[in-house]
Write a protein that holds these residues in place. Structure first.
Motif, short mmCIF file in Angstrom:
data_model
loop_
_atom_site.label_atom_id
_atom_site.label_comp_id
_atom_site.label_asym_id
_atom_site.label_seq_id
_atom_site.Cartn_x
_atom_site.Cartn_y
_atom_site.Cartn_z
N ALA A 154 -1.51 -15.90 54.44
CA ALA A 154 -1.48 -17.15 53.75
C ALA A 154 -2.01 -18.09 54.74
N SER A 155 -3.13 -18.95 54.47
CA SER A 155 -3.78 -19.89 55.19
C SER A 155 -3.44 -21.32 54.37
N TYR A 156 -3.18 -22.26 55.33
CA TYR A 156 -2.93 -23.58 54.69
C TYR A 156 -3.93 -24.51 55.19
N ASP A 157 -4.69 -25.27 54.35
CA ASP A 157 -5.50 -26.28 54.63
C ASP A 157 -4.70 -27.46 54.74
N GLN A 158 -4.56 -28.09 55.76
CA GLN A 158 -3.64 -29.30 55.78
C GLN A 158 -4.62 -30.61 56.01
N ALA A 159 -5.68 -30.81 55.60
CA ALA A 159 -6.36 -31.88 55.90
C ALA A 159 -5.81 -33.00 54.88
N ASN A 160 -5.11 -32.54 53.72
CA ASN A 160 -4.49 -33.89 53.07
C ASN A 160 -2.98 -33.77 53.66
N ALA A 161 -2.72 -33.83 54.82
CA ALA A 161 -1.30 -33.57 55.35
C ALA A 161 -0.84 -35.25 55.49
N ASN A 162 -1.80 -36.11 55.22
CA ASN A 162 -1.21 -37.49 55.70
C ASN A 162 0.19 -37.94 54.75
N GLY A 163 0.35 -37.38 53.61
CA GLY A 163 1.56 -37.82 52.70
C GLY A 163 2.78 -36.80 53.14
N SER A 166 -4.33 -8.49 45.00
CA SER A 166 -4.50 -6.83 45.06
C SER A 166 -4.54 -6.30 46.64
N GLY A 167 -4.54 -5.05 46.54
CA GLY A 167 -4.54 -4.61 47.96
C GLY A 167 -6.07 -4.84 48.79
N ARG A 168 -6.85 -5.35 47.91
CA ARG A 168 -8.26 -5.85 48.80
C ARG A 168 -8.19 -7.25 49.17
N THR A 169 -7.05 -8.09 48.94
CA THR A 169 -6.74 -9.43 49.24
C THR A 169 -6.65 -9.51 50.89
N ALA A 170 -7.47 -10.36 51.45
CA ALA A 170 -7.11 -10.63 52.95
C ALA A 170 -6.39 -11.78 53.19
N ALA A 171 -6.60 -12.64 52.17
CA ALA A 171 -5.72 -14.06 52.23
C ALA A 171 -5.90 -14.88 51.11
N ILE A 172 -4.84 -15.95 51.09
CA ILE A 172 -5.11 -17.05 50.03
C ILE A 172 -5.33 -18.17 51.12
N MET A 173 -6.24 -18.92 50.68
CA MET A 173 -6.57 -20.00 51.47
C MET A 173 -6.61 -21.43 50.73
N VAL A 174 -5.54 -22.23 50.83
CA VAL A 174 -5.43 -23.25 49.86
C VAL A 174 -4.96 -24.65 50.60
N THR A 175 -5.48 -25.58 49.78
CA THR A 175 -5.04 -26.82 50.27
C THR A 175 -3.99 -27.50 49.50
N ASN A 176 -2.73 -28.03 50.32
CA ASN A 176 -1.65 -28.50 49.25
C ASN A 176 -1.03 -29.86 50.11
N PRO A 177 -0.93 -31.09 49.54
CA PRO A 177 -1.44 -31.23 48.06
C PRO A 177 -3.02 -30.93 47.99
N GLU A 178 -3.47 -30.71 46.58
CA GLU A 178 -4.92 -30.57 46.54
C GLU A 178 -5.59 -31.73 46.24
N ASP A 179 -7.03 -31.90 46.25
CA ASP A 179 -7.70 -33.06 46.37
C ASP A 179 -7.45 -33.83 45.10
N THR A 180 -6.62 -33.25 44.16
CA THR A 180 -6.21 -34.26 42.94
C THR A 180 -5.09 -35.10 43.62
N GLY A 181 -4.34 -34.78 44.39
CA GLY A 181 -3.19 -35.43 44.94
C GLY A 181 -1.92 -34.72 44.45
N ILE A 182 -2.06 -33.71 43.78
CA ILE A 182 -0.90 -32.87 43.12
C ILE A 182 -0.59 -31.85 44.19
#
Length: 553
Positions: free
Chosen positions: A264-273, A229-245
């Protein structure tokens, strides 16, 4: 002439060393010295040579610090014994750290960061005397910008969660600069993204909306549409997620966020793959972060010191934490004159030894090598997944029949229903074979979870050894469940009870706190090890004495 291939060994016999080692303060012996400190330089000491001169009273200790006095040989024995009482990445097949990405850190990089030309530098030196370090930082930033596709990088943060906090701080500054700071008070994340995203957003004052997966385990895009909505500041997501998906609709997620004016904020702690395969900016992200102590082979160090890297698009570059390293011809300098910057997020500039380690790793591998890291990590992960899913009672919920990227969140729910043995108990028993694993972030959306992440560091033989151990423990859970429940049996510390770990009144996190809380421990010459564990529950039958469970260990 080729060497014969060794037969596959049986599971190794393993028993952790147990020294019953006291804590370092208990080794104190007045007058012993492990090192002689050099005398102050002329001009710093007075004419007598024993009393420091020209220092303000506020910088002088009224009395000597209460540090243990110990001879060098005893110090060496103490810490070597403690190291033998631990499992570690250099000692065992360490694929079981889940999302922590424990990988081999080349020892040549340890030689590099201990050279006096680096180790003896001081962060307050004049810029002209640290040009080499500034150049390494500048070049590392450029390499990470190429890897992520982002316009600018900052290496100021000192860990992954600190980097996520920096992301949300820049997002807030951006919206405030556009006059929408008060309006945009919500952040959207997913349940299988790293919890630090939700935590950082919450700590920054945002309402956090969590999107759960659809029936196949992919982040539910319809739930995202409903939350935006207009109240959304950001999405903050990990991809791939902690399921490996990996979310194949990630670009659509980003576009939907942008459609309502959110970032849009990208958590790349799972960037090894995904190194060299996909980039944050190519998916449209505005801001991202890496964990240098995960993806880029700097030691994880059991929680610190880590190192983070924040990447931003051009429109967010003015908000990067300061100072930033800039280049003027052949000269590098720190630019702190940035009026829109969120300011300093850590003392000085980042964790330089880890930045140098990451720089060395990137330079040694090059672009082709970085892609090979991802390809081997993905191969290792899917090979291990095949082995694990052959074990009766193990499953990988969601995305049935699909490959995973660089980790998998498995479930022992079937085995638990059959035997009553939990995932945590299986992980503890695995330590008796020199292995271990991580379960999951809370909440346990996947029931009886365990999360394995084999990196590119491990050979097929090592993955087989690990899978064989997990299979053996699953068999024990069926045939002798009490053996598993009372584990570990071959460790320096045997079975402990969580009542002690869950009761802050029993904790003593420092030596001074221990003495305040349990003053009787050293009365009449008794040591802390001889004290009665101060209310700590006894171990399982057959284990060592209860004092093994003292939280100080």
């Amino acid at each position: 002439m080729s060497l014969p291939i060794a037969p596959k060994p049986a599971l190794r016999r393993f028993h952790q060393a147990r020294w019953d080692e006291p804590i370092v303060f208990e080794l104190h012996a007045p007058g012993e010295r492990g090192v002689f400190v050099s005398r102050p330089e002329p001009g710093v000491r007075d004419t007598v040579g024993d009393v420091v001169a020209d220092l303000p009273a506020s910088l002088r200790r009224p009395e000597a610090p209460a540090l243990p006095e110990i001879a060098q040989m005893r110090v060496l024995r103490h810490y070597l014994r403690l190291s033998q009482e631990n499992l570690g990445a250099d000692l065992n097949v360490d694929v079981g750290q889940g999302t922590c990405t424990m990988k081999y850190s080349p020892k040549v990089n340890e030689r590099i960061i201990t050279t006096p030309r680096l180790a003896d530098l001081h962060p307050l030196q004049a810029e002209d005397t640290v040009q080499g370090v500034l150049e390494i930082i500048w070049e590392t930033e450029r390499a990470l910008a190429e890897i992520s596709g982002m316009s600018r990088i900052s290496l100021a943060t000192q860990g992954g969660s600190a980097a996520i906090w920096t992301n949300i701080a820049m997002i807030r500054a951006y919206h405030e600069a556009n006059g929408e700071g008060d309006q945009r008070d919500e952040v959207i994340t997913t349940i299988f993204s790293h919890p630090s995203n939700a935590a950082a957003a919450k700590a920054a004052g945002y309402k956090v909306i969590t999107v759960y997966p659809d029936a196949q385990g992919y982040p539910d895009i319809d739930a995202l549409k409903a939350a935006l909505s207009g109240r959304t500041a950001a999405i903050m997501v990990t991809n791939p997620e902690d399921t490996g998906i990996y979310n194949p609709r990630i670009r659509e997620w980003v576009d939907l966020a942008h459609s309502v004016g959110a970032l849009a904020s990208y958590d790349q702690a799972n960037a090894n793959g995904i190194l060299g395969i996909t980039r944050a900016r190519d998916a449209g992200f505005d801001v991202c972060h890496f964990n240098l102590h995960k993806t880029f082979a700097t030691p994880h160090a059991s929680g610190g010191p880590g190192a983070g890297a924040n990447g931003v698009s051009e429109k967010l570059a003015p908000f990067l934490p300061g100072p930033v390293v800039e280049r003027d011809g052949d000269r590098f300098y720190l630019d702190g004159d940035r009026p829109r910057s969120i300011g300093k997020v850590a003392p000085f500039y980042g964790v330089v030894p880890n930045i140098v380690r990451a720089y060395s790793w990137i330079r040694a591998l090059g672009a082709e090598g970085l892609r090979a890291v991802a390809e081997v990590a993905v191969l290792n992960n899917n090979y291990l997944m095949k082995r694990i899913l052959e074990i009766p009672g193990a499953s990988a919920p969601y995305a049935a029949g699909r490959r995973r990227i660089e980790q998998v969140r498995y479930s022992w729910q079937e085995l638990f229903e059959e035997t009553g043995v939990s995932s945590e108990e299986i992980g503890v028993r695995a330590a008796d074979y020199g292995m271990h694993y991580w379960t999951s972030h809370h909440p346990y959306v996947v029931p009886q979870p365990f999360t394995l992440e084999p990196t590119e560091s491990y050979s097929r033989a090592e993955l087989d050894e690990y899978a064989d151990v997990i299979a053996r423990v699953a068999t024990e859970a069926r045939e002798d469940p009490e053996l598993v429940r009372t584990a570990p049996h071959h460790q320096s510390v045997h079975h402990t009870h969580h009542d002690d770990l869950d009761d802050p009144d029993r904790w003593a996190t420092t030596w001074r706190a221990y003495l305040r809380k349990y003053p009787h421990a050293h009365q009449n010459g008794g040591s802390a090890r001889e004290a009665d564990a101060v209310g700590v529950a006894p171990h399982a039958p057959g284990g060592p004495a209860a004092d093994e469970a003292v939280a100080l260990r």
